[in-house]
Design a protein around this motif. Structure first.
Motif, PDB file in Angstrom:
ATOM      1  N   LEU A   1       0.819  -1.205   0.000  1.00  0.00           N
ATOM      2  CA  LEU A   1       0.000   0.000   0.000  1.00  0.00           C
ATOM      3  C   LEU A   1       0.857   1.260   0.000  1.00  0.00           C
ATOM      4  O   LEU A   1       0.523   2.241  -0.660  1.00  0.00           O
ATOM      5  CB  LEU A   1      -0.958   0.013   1.184  1.00  0.00           C
ATOM      6  N   SER A   2       1.959   1.238   0.728  1.00  0.00           N
ATOM      7  CA  SER A   2       2.851   2.396   0.771  1.00  0.00           C
ATOM      8  C   SER A   2       3.442   2.710  -0.599  1.00  0.00           C
ATOM      9  O   SER A   2       3.699   3.868  -0.915  1.00  0.00           O
ATOM     10  CB  SER A   2       3.985   2.165   1.765  1.00  0.00           C
ATOM     11  N   VAL A   3       3.630   1.680  -1.400  1.00  0.00           N
ATOM     12  CA  VAL A   3       4.168   1.855  -2.756  1.00  0.00           C
ATOM     13  C   VAL A   3       3.079   2.334  -3.715  1.00  0.00           C
ATOM     14  O   VAL A   3       3.311   3.210  -4.540  1.00  0.00           O
ATOM     15  CB  VAL A   3       4.774   0.522  -3.276  1.00  0.00           C
ATOM     16  N   MET A   4       1.907   1.778  -3.582  1.00  0.00           N
ATOM     17  CA  MET A   4       0.862   1.997  -4.584  1.00  0.00           C
ATOM     18  C   MET A   4      -0.124   3.123  -4.264  1.00  0.00           C
ATOM     19  O   MET A   4      -0.686   3.728  -5.166  1.00  0.00           O
ATOM     20  CB  MET A   4       0.071   0.698  -4.807  1.00  0.00           C
ATOM     21  N   GLU A   5      -0.361   3.389  -3.001  1.00  0.00           N
ATOM     22  CA  GLU A   5      -1.341   4.400  -2.601  1.00  0.00           C
ATOM     23  C   GLU A   5      -0.644   5.705  -2.229  1.00  0.00           C
ATOM     24  O   GLU A   5       0.483   5.688  -1.742  1.00  0.00           O
ATOM     25  CB  GLU A   5      -2.159   3.914  -1.401  1.00  0.00           C
ATOM     26  N   SER A   6      -1.324   6.816  -2.409  1.00  0.00           N
ATOM     27  CA  SER A   6      -0.737   8.097  -2.015  1.00  0.00           C
ATOM     28  C   SER A   6      -0.717   8.249  -0.501  1.00  0.00           C
ATOM     29  O   SER A   6       0.111   8.955   0.053  1.00  0.00           O
ATOM     30  CB  SER A   6      -1.502   9.254  -2.667  1.00  0.00           C
ATOM     31  N   THR A   7      -1.618   7.571   0.182  1.00  0.00           N
ATOM     32  CA  THR A   7      -1.657   7.586   1.647  1.00  0.00           C
ATOM     33  C   THR A   7      -2.382   6.346   2.149  1.00  0.00           C
ATOM     34  O   THR A   7      -3.182   5.758   1.417  1.00  0.00           O
ATOM     35  CB  THR A   7      -2.356   8.846   2.195  1.00  0.00           C
ATOM     36  N   VAL A   8      -2.100   5.973   3.369  1.00  0.00           N
ATOM     37  CA  VAL A   8      -2.849   4.897   4.024  1.00  0.00           C
ATOM     38  C   VAL A   8      -3.533   5.422   5.284  1.00  0.00           C
ATOM     39  O   VAL A   8      -4.027   4.661   6.093  1.00  0.00           O
ATOM     40  CB  VAL A   8      -1.967   3.671   4.355  1.00  0.00           C
ATOM     41  N   LYS A   9      -3.549   6.722   5.440  1.00  0.00           N
ATOM     42  CA  LYS A   9      -4.209   7.346   6.591  1.00  0.00           C
ATOM     43  C   LYS A   9      -5.707   7.419   6.327  1.00  0.00           C
ATOM     44  O   LYS A   9      -6.146   7.725   5.216  1.00  0.00           O
ATOM     45  CB  LYS A   9      -3.662   8.752   6.847  1.00  0.00           C
ATOM     46  N   ILE A  10      -6.502   7.162   7.354  1.00  0.00           N
ATOM     47  CA  ILE A  10      -7.952   7.157   7.188  1.00  0.00           C
ATOM     48  C   ILE A  10      -8.567   8.548   7.198  1.00  0.00           C
ATOM     49  O   ILE A  10      -9.719   8.710   6.812  1.00  0.00           O
ATOM     50  CB  ILE A  10      -8.641   6.257   8.234  1.00  0.00           C
ATOM     51  N   ASN A  11      -7.798   9.548   7.643  1.00  0.00           N
ATOM     52  CA  ASN A  11      -8.302  10.914   7.640  1.00  0.00           C
ATOM     53  C   ASN A  11      -7.145  11.878   7.433  1.00  0.00           C
ATOM     54  O   ASN A  11      -6.022  11.631   7.859  1.00  0.00           O
ATOM     55  CB  ASN A  11      -9.022  11.228   8.959  1.00  0.00           C
ATOM     56  N   ARG A  12      -7.443  13.003   6.826  1.00  0.00           N
ATOM     57  CA  ARG A  12      -6.433  14.021   6.496  1.00  0.00           C
ATOM     58  C   ARG A  12      -5.677  14.515   7.724  1.00  0.00           C
ATOM     59  O   ARG A  12      -4.479  14.777   7.672  1.00  0.00           O
ATOM     60  CB  ARG A  12      -7.128  15.198   5.778  1.00  0.00           C
ATOM     61  N   CYS A  13      -6.345  14.594   8.865  1.00  0.00           N
ATOM     62  CA  CYS A  13      -5.693  15.122  10.073  1.00  0.00           C
ATOM     63  C   CYS A  13      -4.606  14.195  10.623  1.00  0.00           C
ATOM     64  O   CYS A  13      -3.827  14.590  11.483  1.00  0.00           O
ATOM     65  CB  CYS A  13      -6.725  15.432  11.154  1.00  0.00           C
ATOM     66  N   LEU A  14      -4.542  12.964  10.109  1.00  0.00           N
ATOM     67  CA  LEU A  14      -3.533  12.017  10.567  1.00  0.00           C
ATOM     68  C   LEU A  14      -2.264  12.043   9.713  1.00  0.00           C
ATOM     69  O   LEU A  14      -1.288  11.366  10.038  1.00  0.00           O
ATOM     70  CB  LEU A  14      -4.104  10.598  10.592  1.00  0.00           C
ATOM     71  N   GLU A  15      -2.291  12.832   8.651  1.00  0.00           N
ATOM     72  CA  GLU A  15      -1.113  12.973   7.800  1.00  0.00           C
ATOM     73  C   GLU A  15      -0.008  13.680   8.592  1.00  0.00           C
ATOM     74  O   GLU A  15      -0.283  14.340   9.605  1.00  0.00           O
ATOM     75  CB  GLU A  15      -1.464  13.765   6.540  1.00  0.00           C
ATOM     76  N   PRO A  16       1.247  13.571   8.156  1.00  0.00           N
ATOM     77  CA  PRO A  16       2.365  14.182   8.905  1.00  0.00           C
ATOM     78  C   PRO A  16       2.193  15.671   9.234  1.00  0.00           C
ATOM     79  O   PRO A  16       2.620  16.123  10.292  1.00  0.00           O
ATOM     80  CB  PRO A  16       3.566  13.956   7.989  1.00  0.00           C
ATOM     81  N   ASP A  17       1.543  16.423   8.360  1.00  0.00           N
ATOM     82  CA  ASP A  17       1.374  17.849   8.649  1.00  0.00           C
ATOM     83  C   ASP A  17       0.203  18.128   9.594  1.00  0.00           C
ATOM     84  O   ASP A  17      -0.012  19.259  10.027  1.00  0.00           O
ATOM     85  CB  ASP A  17       1.210  18.656   7.362  1.00  0.00           C
ATOM     86  N   ALA A  18      -0.565  17.100   9.959  1.00  0.00           N
ATOM     87  CA  ALA A  18      -1.692  17.191  10.894  1.00  0.00           C
ATOM     88  C   ALA A  18      -2.647  18.333  10.553  1.00  0.00           C
ATOM     89  O   ALA A  18      -3.162  19.022  11.444  1.00  0.00           O
ATOM     90  CB  ALA A  18      -1.187  17.309  12.329  1.00  0.00           C
ATOM     91  N   TYR A  19      -2.934  18.512   9.304  1.00  0.00           N
ATOM     92  CA  TYR A  19      -3.822  19.598   8.876  1.00  0.00           C
ATOM     93  C   TYR A  19      -5.235  19.393   9.420  1.00  0.00           C
ATOM     94  O   TYR A  19      -5.801  18.305   9.353  1.00  0.00           O
ATOM     95  CB  TYR A  19      -3.877  19.682   7.351  1.00  0.00           C
ATOM     96  N   CYS A  20      -5.802  20.473   9.946  1.00  0.00           N
ATOM     97  CA  CYS A  20      -7.191  20.481  10.411  1.00  0.00           C
ATOM     98  C   CYS A  20      -7.806  21.799   9.939  1.00  0.00           C
ATOM     99  O   CYS A  20      -7.278  22.876  10.252  1.00  0.00           O
ATOM    100  CB  CYS A  20      -7.263  20.376  11.930  1.00  0.00           C
ATOM    101  N   SER A  21      -8.910  21.706   9.222  1.00  0.00           N
ATOM    102  CA  SER A  21      -9.545  22.910   8.669  1.00  0.00           C
ATOM    103  C   SER A  21     -10.056  23.857   9.762  1.00  0.00           C
ATOM    104  O   SER A  21     -10.245  25.040   9.518  1.00  0.00           O
ATOM    105  CB  SER A  21     -10.694  22.526   7.735  1.00  0.00           C
ATOM    106  N   ARG A  22     -10.225  23.350  10.958  1.00  0.00           N
ATOM    107  CA  ARG A  22     -10.694  24.218  12.052  1.00  0.00           C
ATOM    108  C   ARG A  22      -9.623  24.446  13.111  1.00  0.00           C
ATOM    109  O   ARG A  22      -9.897  24.999  14.169  1.00  0.00           O
ATOM    110  CB  ARG A  22     -11.972  23.675  12.675  1.00  0.00           C
ATOM    111  N   GLY A  23      -8.408  23.993  12.840  1.00  0.00           N
ATOM    112  CA  GLY A  23      -7.298  24.222  13.767  1.00  0.00           C
ATOM    113  C   GLY A  23      -7.456  23.508  15.091  1.00  0.00           C
ATOM    114  O   GLY A  23      -6.949  23.971  16.105  1.00  0.00           O
ATOM    115  N   GLY A  24      -8.141  22.384  15.094  1.00  0.00           N
ATOM    116  CA  GLY A  24      -8.434  21.709  16.353  1.00  0.00           C
ATOM    117  C   GLY A  24      -7.692  20.413  16.594  1.00  0.00           C
ATOM    118  O   GLY A  24      -8.156  19.589  17.377  1.00  0.00           O
TER     119      GLY A  24
END
Length: 157
Positions: free
Chosen positions: A78-101
Motif C-alpha cells: 500500500l505504501s508503494v501503490m497508494e498516495s496515503t494509508v491514513k484514514i483521515n487528512r488530520c492524521l497525515e504528517p502535517d496534521a492539517y485540520c480545517s478548524r485548527g483543532g
C-alpha cells in the motif's frame, strides 16, 4: 477507505509470482490474474522501484519476486501503490485540520485509535498469510456449496 484498482492489481501480481526467482511474463500475469495488460508496466515499474520485484528482459525473461511473500506486508504494498494509508487528512504528517483543532479534537483521537488498529491488525498482514488464510475454494467446492444452499432453501419453503 477504498484501494485504487492499481493497488489491487499490484497485490494480485505479487501473489501470482508466488515464489522468489520464478519468472512470469507480463502477458501471462495479465491473463492469470485478469489484469488489463496496459496496467502491467505501470504496476511493475512501482514494484521494481520498491525492490519488491525484479525483471529480466528477453525471450527467457519476465518478472520475479525479490523476496518471499512471507516478507512482504500489505502495508509495504500500500505504501508503494497508494498516495496515503491514513484514514483521515488530520492524521497525515502535517496534521492539517480545517478548524485548527488537532490538539483538542475528540474525533481525531478516535481516528488515531482506528488508524493504529488498522495498521496493527490489517496492514501488518503478510501476503503469504493472506493467500493461505483467504484462499478461495475451487470451482467444484463452490458449486457443491451452492447445491447445498439450494437444498436448504427448498426445505425451508
Amino acid at each position: 477507505m477504498q484501494l485504487n484498482i492499481t493497488t489491487d492489481y499490484a497485490i494480485r501480481l505479487l501473489l501470482c509470482l508466488e515464489e522468489v526467482g520464478v519468472k512470469k511474463t507480463g502477458p501471462l500475469i495479465a491473463e492469470e490474474m485478469v489484469i488489463p495488460p496496459k496496467y502491467i508496466v505501470k504496476i511493475t515499474t512501482k514494484l521494481r522501484t520498491a525492490k519488491l520485484i525484479g525483471s529480466e528482459p528477453g525471450s527467457q525473461g519476465g518478472y520475479y519476486l525479490m523476496k518471499p511473500l512471507e516478507n512482504i506486508t500489505l502495508m509495504e504494498v500500500l505504501s508503494v501503490m497508494e498516495s496515503t494509508v491514513k484514514i483521515n487528512r488530520c492524521l497525515e504528517p502535517d496534521a492539517y485540520c480545517s478548524r485548527g483543532g488537532v490538539n483538542r479534537c475528540s474525533i481525531r483521537g478516535f481516528y488515531l485509535a482506528l488508524q493504529h488498529e488498522f495498521e496493527e491488525k490489517w496492514l501488518s498482514q503478510r501476503l503469504s498469510g493472506i493467500m493461505e488464510k483467504y484462499k478461495r475454494a475451487s470451482d467444484d467446492e463452490i458449486i457443491e456449496i451452492q447445491e447445498v444452499r439450494k437444498g436448504i432453501s427448498r426445505r425451508q419453503a
